[in-house]
Design an enzyme around this catalytic site. Sequence first.
Site: not given
Length: 187
Positions: A14, A19, A66, A112
């Site tokens: 990631y 993000h 999240n 989120n």
Amino acid sequence: MKIIVGLGNPEEKYMKTFHNMGYIAVGDVAAKLDVKFKKKECESWVAEGNIGGEKVIIARPVTYMNLSGRAVKQLLAKYKATAADLVVIYDDYDIPKGSVRIRPSGSAGTHNGMRSVISEINTSDFVRIRIGIRDSEVNVPIINYVLSEVKKEDYNLFVSACGRAADAAIALAKGEKTELVMTAYNG
């Protein structure tokens, strides 16, 4: 004291995604303060710095996006800090790519991770630094977009945005008024 938290996802796969702009920006904060993420506490990798005699905690939650609020709540408790001591840096699909926007409070919007932070600490009254990621030419579901890697042609734009976000966070940690930081770095 300031606690600067960069939202993101902890796995290597990631690291170059939209993000993880918050993770990248707090990495820039740590580099500018010449500190390293050495310890793991409060479900976060943490670096400790000092600005003008004041402690600065820089954190990358490992809870995944999240559940970021869980780590933020623990950090505030451990360091006996309040929401007024908190600065959260994160990606924002609701603003154009490469832009930086600082706000003293607000809603989670479509994010989120921010929804989790607000829910866990029971307030939205904390400074947030948003790094815009929306590309009007891309038409895919948000979840697919935010987890995709930054395009090579946009790399320098996002490096610059993360650097500006880091500079804004450091200015806030130095005690500069939020309104002045907004004027200097929004855009």
